[in-house]
Design a protein around this motif. Structure first.
Motif, mmCIF file in Angstrom:
data_model
loop_
_atom_site.group_PDB
_atom_site.id
_atom_site.type_symbol
_atom_site.label_atom_id
_atom_site.label_comp_id
_atom_site.label_asym_id
_atom_site.label_seq_id
_atom_site.Cartn_x
_atom_site.Cartn_y
_atom_site.Cartn_z
ATOM 1 N N ARG A 100 3.590 1.455 -1.650
ATOM 2 C CA ARG A 100 4.347 1.369 -2.900
ATOM 3 C C ARG A 100 5.835 1.201 -2.657
ATOM 4 N NH1 ARG A 100 0.689 4.662 -7.033
ATOM 5 N NH2 ARG A 100 -1.246 4.178 -5.972
ATOM 6 N N GLY B 201 0.239 6.402 6.024
ATOM 7 C CA GLY B 201 0.319 5.744 4.726
ATOM 8 C C GLY B 201 -0.514 6.459 3.685
ATOM 9 N N PHE B 202 -1.683 6.915 4.091
ATOM 10 C CA PHE B 202 -2.597 7.548 3.145
ATOM 11 C C PHE B 202 -2.163 8.982 2.838
ATOM 12 C CE2 PHE B 202 -6.556 10.175 2.792
ATOM 13 C CZ PHE B 202 -6.813 9.854 1.479
ATOM 14 N N ASP B 203 -1.865 9.727 3.879
ATOM 15 C CA ASP B 203 -1.594 11.150 3.690
ATOM 16 C C ASP B 203 -0.521 11.600 4.679
ATOM 17 O OD1 ASP B 203 -1.676 13.822 3.265
ATOM 18 O OD2 ASP B 203 -3.851 14.038 3.444
ATOM 19 N N LYS C 219 -3.751 2.962 13.715
ATOM 20 C CA LYS C 219 -4.346 4.151 13.112
ATOM 21 C C LYS C 219 -3.284 5.137 12.630
ATOM 22 C CE LYS C 219 -5.280 6.733 17.294
ATOM 23 N NZ LYS C 219 -5.430 6.374 18.638
ATOM 24 N N GLU C 220 -2.162 5.208 13.357
ATOM 25 C CA GLU C 220 -1.087 6.097 12.924
ATOM 26 C C GLU C 220 -0.501 5.621 11.597
ATOM 27 O OE1 GLU C 220 -1.427 5.097 16.051
ATOM 28 O OE2 GLU C 220 -1.785 7.003 17.073
ATOM 29 N N LEU C 221 -0.340 4.296 11.472
ATOM 30 C CA LEU C 221 0.170 3.744 10.217
ATOM 31 C C LEU C 221 -0.799 4.020 9.073
ATOM 32 C CD1 LEU C 221 1.583 0.271 11.324
ATOM 33 C CD2 LEU C 221 2.874 2.132 10.301
ATOM 34 N N LEU C 222 -2.082 3.916 9.382
ATOM 35 C CA LEU C 222 -3.106 4.147 8.366
ATOM 36 C C LEU C 222 -3.035 5.588 7.851
ATOM 37 C CD1 LEU C 222 -5.621 2.680 7.102
ATOM 38 C CD2 LEU C 222 -6.968 3.989 8.730
ATOM 39 N N ILE C 223 -3.010 6.543 8.777
ATOM 40 C CA ILE C 223 -2.992 7.949 8.359
ATOM 41 C C ILE C 223 -1.707 8.275 7.623
ATOM 42 C CG2 ILE C 223 -3.215 10.333 9.111
ATOM 43 C CD1 ILE C 223 -4.569 9.376 11.573
ATOM 44 N N THR D 174 0.829 -1.210 0.000
ATOM 45 C CA THR D 174 0.000 0.000 0.000
ATOM 46 C C THR D 174 0.863 1.260 0.000
ATOM 47 O OG1 THR D 174 -0.158 -0.112 2.393
ATOM 48 C CG2 THR D 174 -1.996 -1.006 1.149
#
Lengths: 263, 504
Positions: free
Chosen positions: B81, B212-214, B206-210, B79
């Protein structure tokens, strides 16, 4: 006297020795809706990113509510350009909006029910309730921009910085966004927006920053939105200035001066 | 961007390596668990699933755990890249392993692990320096570091085999993997790595999620994105190093990328993504081990990778809506339906041209009407018969040509034919009346639209056109009433006991 939400002093930023912003001073009043206007490459996005501490300036400083920038940016809701994120990422619209709530939760803490309610309300404000479970890649450009806006709303910050929120959106979305911005202003929030459309600037904002590497003018819209000042921002006079500045910057002594001011 | 390159370049390359590894494995001897020639296939299968051998237990456990950790950490790799980054890191650890071996002169020594970690760290440092101080793009920088470190590793390995203690070192197992050589200690290493990854993901989900996305947004709300990134890198390095024993340096990144890429085809949320990727990794680990247990000269690592490639292809083909096979199947049935509908329409036209006086159509008429040969005609009639829309019988009448047949529509076929003609004519009328098309322009368009108009649209068209009876060419539009209560047939066929009568 109450501290200004954003105070910028003698800010100089350059990319690979080419100055993008040069000695910019700015004080934004609380509760104003500010548009940043200027030609391409004038440093509009750079200014926003420098305020957000994503770019380290060569000189000058930024203060948020009179205090340290690094702590201050937590009070800012930032809406980046739409292209800056990966829209194939496996998150749904709701996930993205909940990200706005993370600013209020600590490590190891979970998102609560109240957070979900806030997110739901924000989603409603931007008219995207029906898309809550949609993967973000399956949205149109205007919908993606609304998602970003809803995330910023969920953050519930005192200051908002938005980088071209109107770029590539349709007329309906633009209306939605502008009505939300006016609401924010009513609630006493300070909103700064990078904008590229001169035609609509006058009706959207109450303050205007004319920027072309230098601050050309800043003030209430009726004082700044004048033919003469716009001419100065977009016209030929300043291109000479930027040329000389970039030529000068390549010379050693000015570079030294820049480095000194960095230290 | 990396993901794109991986899509075009990574899989063929991985497959090539797998083939090469299988070919090589015969030279590398004892690649799998002890082999007993007398055993039959079924005995071997049952021996595997009973798992009474300790060696089998260890290999199976190791492969499954590795599959799970690679799936988990691979989800973040894909995710974000970083596919090529994972590949680079796995190649970069090779010189560290070789130096660790020279230092300790033994294969089971923590020195190898330490060496691998140091080499991996050096690789990442080189990469960062290349990116920061040169104008070289990221993909080129990755390529340089990958091949440079790998070349050093190969040189060192060749040297080691010339040394006196290096002969039976079995170091080449780090190149291609050698699952049968897994020890209890290795399992501990693999288990601890998985626990580390699990804890990290749970704690910073959640920190990894944010981030990673932005990432810039993440920084603005005070998330330490660099810290998270280093955490991911370290765990990635451990994951690769512990899986080398099974998969080998060259293929290590495949298990990171393929299960996660497979998951990306199916799910839209990160939690499901993590779950699916680790599940697929675990399944690949188990099945790969099982397959390699079945025969002699079947290496475990490449088989695990092959199983996960197979799963990828399976999902690519059969996933709902967009799968290649699903799509192909849909368009096949779709085009078959259109074919049948066109034949029905032609049959209706023939009946209409005879003022609905006859009940059946000769195949000769149909061939002339559509302009097709005997073979095509038979095929299309067969299709209708299979769909239970028509029946066929050969003519006894000697005046007709031999081989002629009579085609009769079933009640369903009759209803269907009316519906299609009706769609066609309503649409033509709509185009001429409402959209102001010239009447000689509408036929082509209606030919396509008639197949996709739904019942609801038809009702709507009827309302707009206030229940018309005739199309722009003056022909009857068979109305819903005609279809349901047999309006046309009653008018024309009452006297000869028309076959299309309704059961009611």
């Amino acid at each position: 006297m109450k501290a200004k939400p954003i105070e910028i002093h003698d800010l100089t930023v350059s990319f690979q020795k080419k100055p993008v912003l040069y000695g910019v001073d700015l004080e934004v009043e609380e509760g104003s809706l500010v548009g940043i206007i200027g030609p391409n490459g004038a440093g509009k996005s750079t200014l926003i990113k420098t305020i957000m501490n994503m770019i380290t300036p060569n000189g000058g400083y930024v203060k948020i509510f009179g205090g340290n920038q690094k702590n201050g940016i937590k009070r800012i809701g930032y809406v980046p350009q739409r292209e800056s994120v990966d829209w194939d990422f496996p998150v749904t619209v709701m996930d993205v909006i909940l990200m706005g709530r993370y600013a209020h939760t600590r490590w190891f803490r979970k998102i609560g029910k109240s957070d979900r309610q806030v997110a739901q309300a924000c989603l409603e404000q931007v008219d995207m309730t029906a898309f809550a479970d949609r993967q973000i890649g399956n949205l149109s450009g205007g919908q993606q921009q609304r998602v970003f806006l809803a995330r910023a709303l969920a953050q519930d910050s005192s200051i908002y910085l938005m980088d071209e929120p109107f770029a590539g959106v349709d007329a309906v979305t633009e209306k939605t966004i502008i009505s939300i911005l006016k609401n924010m202003k009513k609630e006493g929030k300070t909103v700064v927006i990078v904008h590229h459309d001169l035609a609509t600037a006058k009706e959207y904002f109450d303050h205007l920053l004319l920027l072309n590497m230098r601050k050309v003018a800043y003030g209430p819209i009726n004082q700044v939105f004048t033919h003469e000042l716009l001419q100065k921002t977009y016209g030929g006079k300043l291109t000479v200035f930027s040329e000389i500045a970039s030529r000068a910057a390549k010379q050693p002594e000015i570079e030294n001066k820049m480095q000194r001011s960095e230290n | 961007m990396f993901w794109k390159t991986e899509k075009t370049l990574g899989f063929p390359r991985s497959l090539g390596i797998v083939t090469a590894s299988i070919a090589f494995s015969t030279n590398l001897q004892a690649k799998q668990i002890d082999w007993n020639k007398a055993e039959s296939f079924f005995e071997r299968t049952s021996r595997f699933w009973q798992m009474q051998d300790q060696s089998v237990q260890i290999v199976v456990l190791g492969s499954i755990l590795i599959g799970i950790s690679c799936g988990l950490i691979g989800s973040y790799v894909v995710t974000r890249r970083l596919s090529l980054f994972g590949d680079t890191l796995s190649h970069a650890v090779l010189p560290g392993i070789a130096i660790g071996f020279i230092w300790s002169q033994s294969k089971d020594n923590p020195a190898l692990l330490i060496g691998a970690i140091i080499a991996g760290f050096l690789g990442v440092t080189c990469l960062t320096l290349l990116q920061k101080y040169t104008p070289i793009r990221q993909d080129s920088a990755l390529g340089i570091v990958l091949s440079g470190f790998y070349a050093i590793g190969i040189c060192l390995l060749t040297r080691i085999q010339k040394m006196e203690f290096g002969n039976q070192s079995g170091l080449e197992s780090f190149l291609f993997g050698q699952a049968s050589a897994l020890s209890i200690n290795d399992i501990w290493g693999i288990g601890i790595t998985l626990a580390g990854i699990g804890l990290f993901v749970l704690a910073t989900h959640k920190e990894l999620l944010i981030s990673g996305f932005d990432p810039s947004f993440a920084r603005s709300i005070g998330i330490h994105t660099m810290l998270l990134q280093y955490g991911l890198w370290i765990l990635l390095a451990f994951c690769i190093i512990t899986s080398l024993q099974v998969i080998g340096v060259i293929l290590a990144s495949a298990l990171l990328i393929i299960p996660a890429a497979t998951a990306s085809l199916l799910v839209k949320r990160m939690n499901a993504y993590l779950f699916l990727a680790s599940l697929l990794g675990g399944i690949a680990g188990l099945s790969g081990t099982f397959l390699s247990f079945l025969g002699q000269g079947l290496p475990t690592g490449p088989l695990i990778v092959l199983v996960s490639t197979f799963l990828f292809l399976l999902v690519l083909g059969f996933r709902p809506k967009t799968g290649i096979f699903t799509h192909w199947n849909f368009s096949r049935t779709h085009s078959m339906r259109i074919k049948a509908e066109n034949t029905l329409k032609a049959l209706y036209h023939i009946l209409e041209s005879q003022n609905f006086e006859k009940t059946s159509i000769t195949s000769q008429d149909l061939m002339q009407r559509v302009g097709i040969g005997r073979g095509d005609c038979d095929r299309e009639v067969d299709l209708l018969i299979r769909m239970n829309l028509a029946t066929q019988r050969s003519t006894k009448d000697s005046s007709k040509l031999p081989g002629q047949s009579l085609i009769t529509l079933t009640p369903q076929g009759w209803e269907y034919a009316c519906k299609i003609v009706r769609n066609h004519r309503l649409w033509e009328l709509y185009l001429t009346n409402e959209a102001k098309y010239a009447s000689d322009h509408v036929h082509e368009d209606a030919e396509k639209i008639e197949h996709v108009l739904g019942d609801q649209t038809i009702r709507q068209l009827e309302r707009i056109l206030s229940n018309p009876r005739e199309d722009p060419h003056g022909k009857l539009i068979p109305s819903l009433d005609d279809i349901e209560h047999g309006g046309i047939k009653n008018k024309h066929a009452a006297e000869e006991g028309f076959r299309y009568s309704n059961p009611t």
